[in-house]
Design a protein around this motif. Sequence first.
Motif, mmCIF file in Angstrom:
data_model
loop_
_atom_site.group_PDB
_atom_site.id
_atom_site.type_symbol
_atom_site.label_atom_id
_atom_site.label_comp_id
_atom_site.label_asym_id
_atom_site.label_seq_id
_atom_site.Cartn_x
_atom_site.Cartn_y
_atom_site.Cartn_z
ATOM 1 N N PRO A 230 29.789 -4.370 14.680
ATOM 2 C CA PRO A 230 30.237 -5.339 13.670
ATOM 3 C C PRO A 230 30.210 -6.777 14.192
ATOM 4 O O PRO A 230 30.411 -7.029 15.377
ATOM 5 N N ASP B 235 35.982 -12.686 3.432
ATOM 6 C CA ASP B 235 35.827 -11.527 4.313
ATOM 7 C C ASP B 235 34.984 -10.435 3.658
ATOM 8 O O ASP B 235 34.165 -9.795 4.316
ATOM 9 N N LYS B 236 35.183 -10.241 2.368
ATOM 10 C CA LYS B 236 34.431 -9.214 1.646
ATOM 11 C C LYS B 236 32.928 -9.535 1.655
ATOM 12 O O LYS B 236 32.098 -8.668 1.926
ATOM 13 N N ASP C 210 31.473 -9.120 5.224
ATOM 14 C CA ASP C 210 31.187 -7.719 5.551
ATOM 15 C C ASP C 210 29.965 -7.202 4.801
ATOM 16 O O ASP C 210 29.195 -6.410 5.336
ATOM 17 N N ASN D 271 28.103 -6.843 8.051
ATOM 18 C CA ASN D 271 28.643 -5.550 8.480
ATOM 19 C C ASN D 271 28.336 -4.455 7.463
ATOM 20 O O ASN D 271 29.113 -3.523 7.297
ATOM 21 N N TYR E 114 33.917 -1.091 9.514
ATOM 22 C CA TYR E 114 34.684 -2.266 9.954
ATOM 23 C C TYR E 114 34.950 -3.194 8.771
ATOM 24 O O TYR E 114 34.069 -3.442 7.958
ATOM 25 N N GLN E 115 36.177 -3.699 8.686
ATOM 26 C CA GLN E 115 36.514 -4.684 7.659
ATOM 27 C C GLN E 115 37.090 -5.923 8.332
ATOM 28 O O GLN E 115 38.028 -5.835 9.121
ATOM 29 N N SER E 116 36.508 -7.061 8.020
ATOM 30 C CA SER E 116 36.962 -8.328 8.601
ATOM 31 C C SER E 116 38.337 -8.694 8.054
ATOM 32 O O SER E 116 38.627 -8.465 6.885
#
Length: 143
Positions: free
Chosen positions: A8, A89-90, A93, A97, A102-104
């Motif tokens: 990630p 963040d969505k 990712d 990612n 993995y989630q930021s």
Amino acid sequence: MQTASTKPKNKTLATSLAVLLGGTGAHRFYLYGAKDFFAWNYVIAFVLFVVAQFLVQSEHPTGIGVIAYFPVAILVGWAEAFVIGLTTDKRWDAIYNRGLTYQSQSGWPIKILLGLALLASVGTVLFSIIHIVRLIIKSGIIG
């Protein structure tokens, strides 16, 4: 550009690299690897800036002074720090990612980094304008 990595990509690290080492393209190398064309453009522009810093100490043409007093690579690196830091963040990712669990979760460190980038970029632009105008007046191009 998307990465094919299974590791990630951390948004806070990418923003930090853009703020602190953006002029060298470190954030681009982190996100896209050594094959990224734009990362190498950062390196070239940064090297020109550093060389101009040494040349400006002696008698030089006005163009050298403009390169020395206007760090394009650094300013563009800070602009990319804003793009990276302000990406949700969505969305981050989804771009970097994709396919990973993995989630930021970026939080206040991003806000501090963007504040530092804003202060540094405004200060640098003002410093550059003052010195470029002084250089142009001193060289006799105007007045």
